[in-house]
Design a protein around this motif. Structure first.
Motif, PDB file in Angstrom:
ATOM      1  N   ASP A   2       0.830  -1.200   0.000  1.00 33.18           N
ATOM      2  CA  ASP A   2       0.000   0.000   0.000  1.00 33.18           C
ATOM      3  C   ASP A   2       0.872   1.261   0.000  1.00 33.18           C
ATOM      4  O   ASP A   2       1.756   1.409   0.829  1.00 33.18           O
ATOM      5  CB  ASP A   2      -0.877  -0.034   1.261  1.00 33.18           C
ATOM      6  CG  ASP A   2      -1.932   1.048   1.255  1.00 33.18           C
ATOM      7  OD1 ASP A   2      -1.723   2.092   0.600  1.00 33.18           O
ATOM      8  OD2 ASP A   2      -2.956   0.851   1.911  1.00 33.18           O
ATOM      9  N   VAL A   3       0.608   2.164  -0.941  1.00 35.65           N
ATOM     10  CA  VAL A   3       1.431   3.365  -1.039  1.00 35.65           C
ATOM     11  C   VAL A   3       1.256   4.276   0.168  1.00 35.65           C
ATOM     12  O   VAL A   3       2.105   5.103   0.472  1.00 35.65           O
ATOM     13  CB  VAL A   3       1.129   4.163  -2.330  1.00 35.65           C
ATOM     14  CG1 VAL A   3       1.578   3.378  -3.550  1.00 35.65           C
ATOM     15  CG2 VAL A   3      -0.332   4.527  -2.422  1.00 35.65           C
ATOM     16  N   ASN A   4       0.117   4.129   0.868  1.00 40.33           N
ATOM     17  CA  ASN A   4      -0.127   4.949   2.039  1.00 40.33           C
ATOM     18  C   ASN A   4       0.400   4.314   3.320  1.00 40.33           C
ATOM     19  O   ASN A   4       0.268   4.884   4.396  1.00 40.33           O
ATOM     20  CB  ASN A   4      -1.633   5.204   2.199  1.00 40.33           C
ATOM     21  CG  ASN A   4      -2.172   6.025   1.041  1.00 40.33           C
ATOM     22  OD1 ASN A   4      -1.549   6.985   0.613  1.00 40.33           O
ATOM     23  ND2 ASN A   4      -3.316   5.638   0.524  1.00 40.33           N
ATOM     24  N   ALA A   5       0.957   3.132   3.191  1.00 40.25           N
ATOM     25  CA  ALA A   5       1.390   2.412   4.371  1.00 40.25           C
ATOM     26  C   ALA A   5       2.544   3.117   5.063  1.00 40.25           C
ATOM     27  O   ALA A   5       3.526   3.491   4.437  1.00 40.25           O
ATOM     28  CB  ALA A   5       1.806   1.000   3.986  1.00 40.25           C
ATOM     29  N   ALA A  14       8.439   0.528  10.839  1.00 45.34           N
ATOM     30  CA  ALA A  14       8.211   1.573   9.848  1.00 45.34           C
ATOM     31  C   ALA A  14       8.485   1.053   8.444  1.00 45.34           C
ATOM     32  O   ALA A  14       9.522   0.442   8.190  1.00 45.34           O
ATOM     33  CB  ALA A  14       9.092   2.777  10.143  1.00 45.34           C
ATOM     34  N   ALA A  15       7.544   1.324   7.533  1.00 43.50           N
ATOM     35  CA  ALA A  15       7.662   0.819   6.170  1.00 43.50           C
ATOM     36  C   ALA A  15       8.866   1.414   5.456  1.00 43.50           C
ATOM     37  O   ALA A  15       9.438   0.803   4.564  1.00 43.50           O
ATOM     38  CB  ALA A  15       6.388   1.120   5.391  1.00 43.50           C
ATOM     39  N   ALA A  16       9.264   2.625   5.873  1.00 51.40           N
ATOM     40  CA  ALA A  16      10.375   3.301   5.216  1.00 51.40           C
ATOM     41  C   ALA A  16      11.725   2.807   5.712  1.00 51.40           C
ATOM     42  O   ALA A  16      12.758   3.131   5.134  1.00 51.40           O
ATOM     43  CB  ALA A  16      10.260   4.805   5.444  1.00 51.40           C
ATOM     44  N   GLU A  17      11.711   2.048   6.808  1.00 49.73           N
ATOM     45  CA  GLU A  17      12.968   1.562   7.376  1.00 49.73           C
ATOM     46  C   GLU A  17      13.112   0.075   7.125  1.00 49.73           C
ATOM     47  O   GLU A  17      12.162  -0.688   7.258  1.00 49.73           O
ATOM     48  CB  GLU A  17      12.993   1.810   8.891  1.00 49.73           C
ATOM     49  CG  GLU A  17      13.055   3.288   9.234  1.00 49.73           C
ATOM     50  CD  GLU A  17      12.995   3.502  10.742  1.00 49.73           C
ATOM     51  OE1 GLU A  17      13.280   2.559  11.494  1.00 49.73           O
ATOM     52  OE2 GLU A  17      12.642   4.620  11.150  1.00 49.73           O
ATOM     53  N   VAL A  37      -1.260  -0.928   8.952  1.00 50.10           N
ATOM     54  CA  VAL A  37      -0.274  -0.180   8.182  1.00 50.10           C
ATOM     55  C   VAL A  37      -0.349   1.319   8.467  1.00 50.10           C
ATOM     56  O   VAL A  37       0.573   2.062   8.160  1.00 50.10           O
ATOM     57  CB  VAL A  37      -0.433  -0.426   6.666  1.00 50.10           C
ATOM     58  CG1 VAL A  37      -0.195  -1.898   6.344  1.00 50.10           C
ATOM     59  CG2 VAL A  37      -1.788   0.033   6.161  1.00 50.10           C
ATOM     60  N   GLU A  38      -1.470   1.773   9.042  1.00 49.74           N
ATOM     61  CA  GLU A  38      -1.642   3.191   9.288  1.00 49.74           C
ATOM     62  C   GLU A  38      -1.120   3.628  10.647  1.00 49.74           C
ATOM     63  O   GLU A  38      -0.661   4.750  10.823  1.00 49.74           O
ATOM     64  CB  GLU A  38      -3.113   3.571   9.158  1.00 49.74           C
ATOM     65  CG  GLU A  38      -3.609   3.476   7.737  1.00 49.74           C
ATOM     66  CD  GLU A  38      -5.086   3.806   7.648  1.00 49.74           C
ATOM     67  OE1 GLU A  38      -5.453   4.946   7.928  1.00 49.74           O
ATOM     68  OE2 GLU A  38      -5.874   2.910   7.331  1.00 49.74           O
ATOM     69  N   CYS A  39      -1.223   2.761  11.651  1.00 46.52           N
ATOM     70  CA  CYS A  39      -0.823   3.171  12.996  1.00 46.52           C
ATOM     71  C   CYS A  39       0.157   2.205  13.647  1.00 46.52           C
ATOM     72  O   CYS A  39       0.706   2.506  14.708  1.00 46.52           O
ATOM     73  CB  CYS A  39      -2.057   3.369  13.880  1.00 46.52           C
ATOM     74  SG  CYS A  39      -3.004   1.869  14.181  1.00 46.52           S
ATOM     75  N   GLY A  40       0.390   1.056  13.039  1.00 44.69           N
ATOM     76  CA  GLY A  40       1.354   0.124  13.585  1.00 44.69           C
ATOM     77  C   GLY A  40       0.860  -0.662  14.787  1.00 44.69           C
ATOM     78  O   GLY A  40       1.626  -1.401  15.403  1.00 44.69           O
TER      79      GLY A  40
END
Ligand SMILES: [Zn+2]
Ligand SMILES: [Zn+2]
Length: 70
Positions: A2-5, A14-17, A37-40
């Motif tokens: 998901d691009v918003n994840a 974190a999806a970016a890490e 995916v929105e709040c972990g």
């Protein structure tokens, strides 16, 4: 994924890490998501004959057939 994840649905970080390529493969095949995916937050996940239902206390229910609902 998901691009918003913001968080990885499988490992909850974190999806970016880090590298979630393996997570994405598992999620696309057999694994239900365990984290929102929105709040972990850890979600309540039920595996059903049709797939899975995952419930975030804050963002509501997602299912394998409509993962972006909620
Ligand atoms: Zn991951
Ligand atoms: Zn959530």
């Amino acid at each position: 994924m998901d691009v918003n994840a913001e968080f990885c649905a499988r490992c909850g970080t974190a999806a970016a890490e880090g590298d979630h390529a393996h997570c994405a493969v598992m999620l696309a095949s057999i694994d239900p998501p365990r984290f929102c995916v929105e709040c972990g937050r850890r979600m309540v996940v039920q595996v059903t004959p049709a797939g899975w239902v995952a419930n975030c206390s804050r963002h509501g229910e997602r299912t394998s057939t409509s993962p972006s609902v909620g």
